[in-house]
Design an enzyme around this catalytic site. Structure first.
Site, PDB file in Angstrom:
ATOM      1  N   ASP A  26       0.912   3.035   0.666  1.00  0.00           N
ATOM      2  CA  ASP A  26       0.026   4.126   0.265  1.00  0.00           C
ATOM      3  C   ASP A  26       0.722   5.491   0.371  1.00  0.00           C
ATOM      4  O   ASP A  26       1.609   5.676   1.199  1.00  0.00           O
ATOM      5  CB  ASP A  26      -1.216   4.098   1.174  1.00  0.00           C
ATOM      6  N   ARG A  39       2.269  12.624 -10.108  1.00  0.00           N
ATOM      7  CA  ARG A  39       2.030  11.406  -9.309  1.00  0.00           C
ATOM      8  C   ARG A  39       3.029  10.299  -9.679  1.00  0.00           C
ATOM      9  O   ARG A  39       3.459   9.520  -8.845  1.00  0.00           O
ATOM     10  CB  ARG A  39       0.592  10.914  -9.532  1.00  0.00           C
ATOM     11  N   ASN A  74      -7.688  -0.435  -9.014  1.00  0.00           N
ATOM     12  CA  ASN A  74      -6.769   0.576  -9.560  1.00  0.00           C
ATOM     13  C   ASN A  74      -6.908   0.764 -11.084  1.00  0.00           C
ATOM     14  O   ASN A  74      -6.418   1.749 -11.637  1.00  0.00           O
ATOM     15  CB  ASN A  74      -5.310   0.249  -9.222  1.00  0.00           C
ATOM     16  N   SER A 202      -8.760  -1.784   2.687  1.00  0.00           N
ATOM     17  CA  SER A 202      -8.790  -1.642   1.215  1.00  0.00           C
ATOM     18  C   SER A 202      -8.727  -2.965   0.441  1.00  0.00           C
ATOM     19  O   SER A 202      -7.970  -3.095  -0.528  1.00  0.00           O
ATOM     20  CB  SER A 202      -7.651  -0.721   0.748  1.00  0.00           C
TER      21      SER A 202
HETATM   22  C1  FPP Z   1      -0.633   3.793  -3.517  1.00  0.00           C
HETATM   23  O1  FPP Z   1      -0.342   5.146  -3.552  1.00  0.00           O
HETATM   24  C2  FPP Z   1       0.261   3.083  -4.351  1.00  0.00           C
HETATM   25  C3  FPP Z   1      -0.060   2.371  -5.464  1.00  0.00           C
HETATM   26  C4  FPP Z   1      -1.421   2.227  -5.992  1.00  0.00           C
HETATM   27  C5  FPP Z   1       0.972   1.724  -6.241  1.00  0.00           C
HETATM   28  C6  FPP Z   1       2.063   1.107  -5.446  1.00  0.00           C
HETATM   29  C7  FPP Z   1       3.203   0.987  -6.308  1.00  0.00           C
HETATM   30  C8  FPP Z   1       4.495   1.169  -5.960  1.00  0.00           C
HETATM   31  C9  FPP Z   1       4.994   1.455  -4.618  1.00  0.00           C
HETATM   32  C10 FPP Z   1       5.476   1.146  -7.007  1.00  0.00           C
HETATM   33  C11 FPP Z   1       5.989  -0.056  -7.533  1.00  0.00           C
HETATM   34  C12 FPP Z   1       5.708  -1.408  -7.095  1.00  0.00           C
HETATM   35  C13 FPP Z   1       6.364  -2.452  -7.602  1.00  0.00           C
HETATM   36  C14 FPP Z   1       6.027  -3.819  -7.182  1.00  0.00           C
HETATM   37  C15 FPP Z   1       7.461  -2.264  -8.556  1.00  0.00           C
HETATM   38  P1  FPP Z   1      -1.397   6.146  -4.192  1.00  0.00           P
HETATM   39  O2  FPP Z   1      -1.020   6.371  -5.594  1.00  0.00           O
HETATM   40  O3  FPP Z   1      -2.773   5.603  -3.994  1.00  0.00           O
HETATM   41  O4  FPP Z   1      -1.143   7.409  -3.355  1.00  0.00           O
HETATM   42  P2  FPP Z   1      -2.249   8.463  -2.887  1.00  0.00           P
HETATM   43  O5  FPP Z   1      -3.191   7.723  -1.980  1.00  0.00           O
HETATM   44  O6  FPP Z   1      -1.428   9.473  -2.175  1.00  0.00           O
HETATM   45  O7  FPP Z   1      -2.897   8.981  -4.126  1.00  0.00           O
END
Ligand code: FPP
Length: 248
Positions: A26, A39, A74, A202
């Site tokens: 996260d 982002r 998501n 979550s």
């Molecule tokens: C949460 O951060 C992250 C995600 C929803 C996506 C996770 C993806 C990656 C780490 C990239 C790639 C993965 C693979 C398998 C190639 P957020 O966007 O919810 O962050 P925030 O809570 O700060 O908004």
């Protein structure tokens, strides 16, 4: 083999290692916002972190590593962000699959994935096929995954077996249930790590994390390091796990 930092790995007591570590990666978006970046730049940085952590898991000979890449919720994000994440998954698989294979990683995808673009679904199938006989780290990527959704799908499969007369309702046990989950054949989660400060699960691995130890850090995922990963493993080694029983 991926080169390793022997001093770092030596900090871990191999007898006190978790078998299965799950990570909620996260904080990509917040990390980017704080730097005046889009982002998407946070997600791109997050991929680099994932690569380092997988490499550390390989070098530690961890049995299973599961990462939360995209939840069933998501899809509610703006289409541009969803598209970017899909593009990132494809790029990652295309670029990394041979190196993962060379390092004996066995990739698996947890979740639905059938709503992904056909080209991404094919990449997923090809990567799974390529690595299916590997015996190293079981690397599970949870994509279009939700713990409740997984439990419902397992219940539906069992209900169909009952309807076909293969099982009676009393036959349904925890073991039988686990065999219908996306993680069938893998150990339960011992340690769940969540980066970036939020203290919640979550909808991640709700069944498998029944007795997991939790480790939270304020570090956003793009800044999470192999050193901090090792700190979490060392901390896990100090926990007293009773699984509902008493210590002798
Ligand atoms: C949460 O951060 C992250 C995600 C929803 C996506 C996770 C993806 C990656 C780490 C990239 C790639 C993965 C693979 C398998 C190639 P957020 O966007 O919810 O962050 P925030 O809570 O700060 O908004």
């Amino acid at each position: 083999m991926w080169e390793s930092d022997a001093d770092l790995l030596a900090r871990v007591d191999k007898d006190k290692m978790p078998r299965h570590v799950a990570i909620i990666m996260d904080g990509n978006g917040r990390w980017a916002n704080c730097r005046g970046l889009l982002r998407s730049a946070g997600h791109t940085a997050g991929v680099k972190t994932l690569k380092k952590i997988l490499k550390t898991a390989v070098n530690l000979k961890l049995e299973a590593l599961t990462v939360y890449a995209f939840s069933t919720e998501n899809w509610k994000r703006p289409p541009s962000e969803v598209d970017f994440l899909m593009h990132l998954f494809s790029e990652y698989l295309e670029r990394e699959k041979l190196e993962m294979h060379a390092n004996n990683v066995r990739i698996k995808f947890l979740g639905r994935t059938e709503d992904f673009a056909p080209s991404l679904q094919k990449l997923i199938r090809d990567s799974v096929e390529l690595m299916k006989n590997n015996t190293g780290v079981k690397f599970n990527v949870a994509a279009d995954y939700g713990g409740q959704d997984e439990i419902i799908r397992a219940a539906q499969k069992l209900a169909c077996r009952v309807k076909r007369g293969e099982l009676s309702p009393e036959d349904i046990s925890a073991k039988l249930f686990e065999e219908e989950l996306d993680t069938a054949g893998q150990p339960p989660v011992d340690l769940m790590i969540r980066t970036s400060g939020d203290l919640r699960v979550s909808n991640f691995l709700l069944w498998q994390a029944a007795y997991a130890e939790f480790w939270f850090t304020d570090t956003p995922w793009p800044e999470f390091t192999p050193e901090e990963f090792i700190d979490a493993l060392i901390d896990f080694g100090k926990r007293s796990r009773r699984f509902g029983a008493l210590n002798n």
